[in-house]
Write an enzyme that holds these catalytic residues in place. Structure first.
Site, short mmCIF file in Angstrom:
data_model
loop_
_atom_site.label_atom_id
_atom_site.label_comp_id
_atom_site.label_asym_id
_atom_site.label_seq_id
_atom_site.Cartn_x
_atom_site.Cartn_y
_atom_site.Cartn_z
N HIS A 18 -3.08 5.00 -40.65
CA HIS A 18 -2.61 5.53 -39.38
C HIS A 18 -2.83 7.02 -39.25
O HIS A 18 -3.12 7.52 -38.16
CB HIS A 18 -1.14 5.16 -39.17
CG HIS A 18 -0.92 3.70 -38.90
ND1 HIS A 18 0.27 3.07 -39.15
CD2 HIS A 18 -1.77 2.75 -38.42
CE1 HIS A 18 0.16 1.78 -38.81
NE2 HIS A 18 -1.06 1.57 -38.37
N HIS A 41 -6.75 -6.23 -34.20
CA HIS A 41 -5.63 -6.93 -34.86
C HIS A 41 -4.38 -6.07 -34.67
O HIS A 41 -3.90 -5.42 -35.60
CB HIS A 41 -5.92 -7.14 -36.34
CG HIS A 41 -7.12 -8.01 -36.63
ND1 HIS A 41 -8.43 -7.56 -36.46
CD2 HIS A 41 -7.22 -9.28 -37.06
CE1 HIS A 41 -9.27 -8.53 -36.78
NE2 HIS A 41 -8.56 -9.60 -37.16
N SER A 91 -0.49 0.61 -34.92
CA SER A 91 -1.68 1.24 -34.37
C SER A 91 -1.71 1.29 -32.84
O SER A 91 -2.06 2.33 -32.27
CB SER A 91 -2.93 0.56 -34.92
OG SER A 91 -2.92 -0.83 -34.69
N GLU A 109 -4.25 -9.70 -30.26
CA GLU A 109 -3.34 -10.21 -31.28
C GLU A 109 -3.23 -11.72 -31.11
O GLU A 109 -2.97 -12.20 -30.02
CB GLU A 109 -1.97 -9.56 -31.17
CG GLU A 109 -0.94 -10.10 -32.15
CD GLU A 109 -1.43 -10.07 -33.60
OE1 GLU A 109 -1.31 -11.12 -34.26
OE2 GLU A 109 -1.91 -9.02 -34.05
N GLY A 135 -9.33 -11.31 -32.74
CA GLY A 135 -10.01 -10.03 -32.78
C GLY A 135 -11.47 -10.16 -33.15
O GLY A 135 -12.32 -9.39 -32.68
N ASP A 155 -8.35 -3.98 -38.22
CA ASP A 155 -7.34 -3.95 -39.29
C ASP A 155 -6.87 -5.37 -39.59
O ASP A 155 -5.74 -5.75 -39.26
CB ASP A 155 -6.17 -3.06 -38.84
CG ASP A 155 -5.11 -2.91 -39.92
OD1 ASP A 155 -5.41 -3.18 -41.11
OD2 ASP A 155 -3.98 -2.51 -39.58
#
Length: 272
Positions: A18, A41, A91, A109, A135, A155
């Protein structure tokens, strides 16, 4: 579908990726033209570190809480956002906080229990779209964006034994559609062999200009432990390799170099 990030939010890997993500998004604000971000993601958006899942693992105690206590100056931008946004920001929450009026974020998601709070959080913001979709599929379907500039943040949960293969294929698919975009992908480090194979697969994919920033809590020799992690970046912004190394060092210093083999590295995988 078994992975739930609420158990791991705010751990050392979150702090690492991050802090680097904030630096990447900030790099787009150097120019006035609007930019696009795809978060493949996205997760639930934000996490209560006092709730039962986080308390069960205690990973935040050895991650964000330790870094907030030491407050390395290089991480001031990231830590300021963490404290200002409340809970622990995932994120999409960090990205939204950095968007300007004309910039745009698309979050993907697949987990149904995470999509609901994500939609609730962003439903009043016209700059943010939330998609309940894979994703990996989005890397083909949602690229290229209408904007001329953009970041794709990948991610994955790494719960699939072939997640490195899926990541390599996904990056290749996305890059083929958005070749001048910046792609950032997080990956775990348990043993070096799997990471070396991953890096080699990207070389054979013939994608130019790739660097990786890595952080090791300890020597990556035990396949049963998360010994470190990396962030791979395609088309990194100007001087990002230098900046990324400084951020990784600051995260590790904030955590404490407690075990043998702790360290960081910046690796040039393919040339510009």
């Amino acid at each position: 579908m078994n992975y739930r990030h609420a158990y791991h939010a705010g751990n050392f890997a979150d702090c690492f990726k991050h802090a680097l993500l904030v630096a990447l998004v900030d790099s787009f604000a150097r120019k006035p033209a609007p930019y696009f971000v795809l978060d493949t993601h996205a997760g639930a958006g934000r996490y209560d570190l006092t709730a039962d899942p986080a308390q069960r693992t205690g990973e935040a105690d050895w991650g964000i809480r330790r870094i907030l206590a030491t407050r390395p100056s290089v991480l001031a931008r990231y830590l300021g956002l963490v404290q200002a946004l409340g809970l622990y920001p995932g994120s999409p929450t960090l990205i939204q906080a950095l968007l300007r009026p004309a910039d745009r974020l698309v979050c993907c998601e697949l987990h149904p229990e995470d999509v609901i709070p994500l939609r609730r959080q962003f439903h009043r913001d016209p700059r943010v779209e939330v998609h309940s979709r894979s994703g990996w599929e989005a890397l083909g379907a949602l690229l290229p964006p209408g904007e001329k500039r953009g970041l794709v943040f990948v991610d994955p949960p790494f719960e699939d034994p072939d997640e490195f293969g899926a990541l390599t294929a996904g990056l290749g698919r996305g890059h083929s559609r958005f070749g001048h975009g910046v792609f950032a992908a997080w990956y775990p480090i348990k043993q070096r062999a799997a990471v070396r194979t991953f890096h080699a697969s990207l070389k054979t994919a013939e994608i130019r200009d790739i660097v990786a920033v890595e952080l090791y809590l300890r020597e990556p020799a035990n396949a049963e432990r998360l010994n470190g992690c990396g962030l791979l970046v395609i088309n990194p912004p100007y001087r990002f390799a230098e900046q990324g190394g400084m951020i990784a060092d600051a995260v590790l210093d904030g955590l404490g170099r407690d075990e043998a083999g702790a360290g960081t590295a910046v690796i040039r995988i393919t040339d510009e």
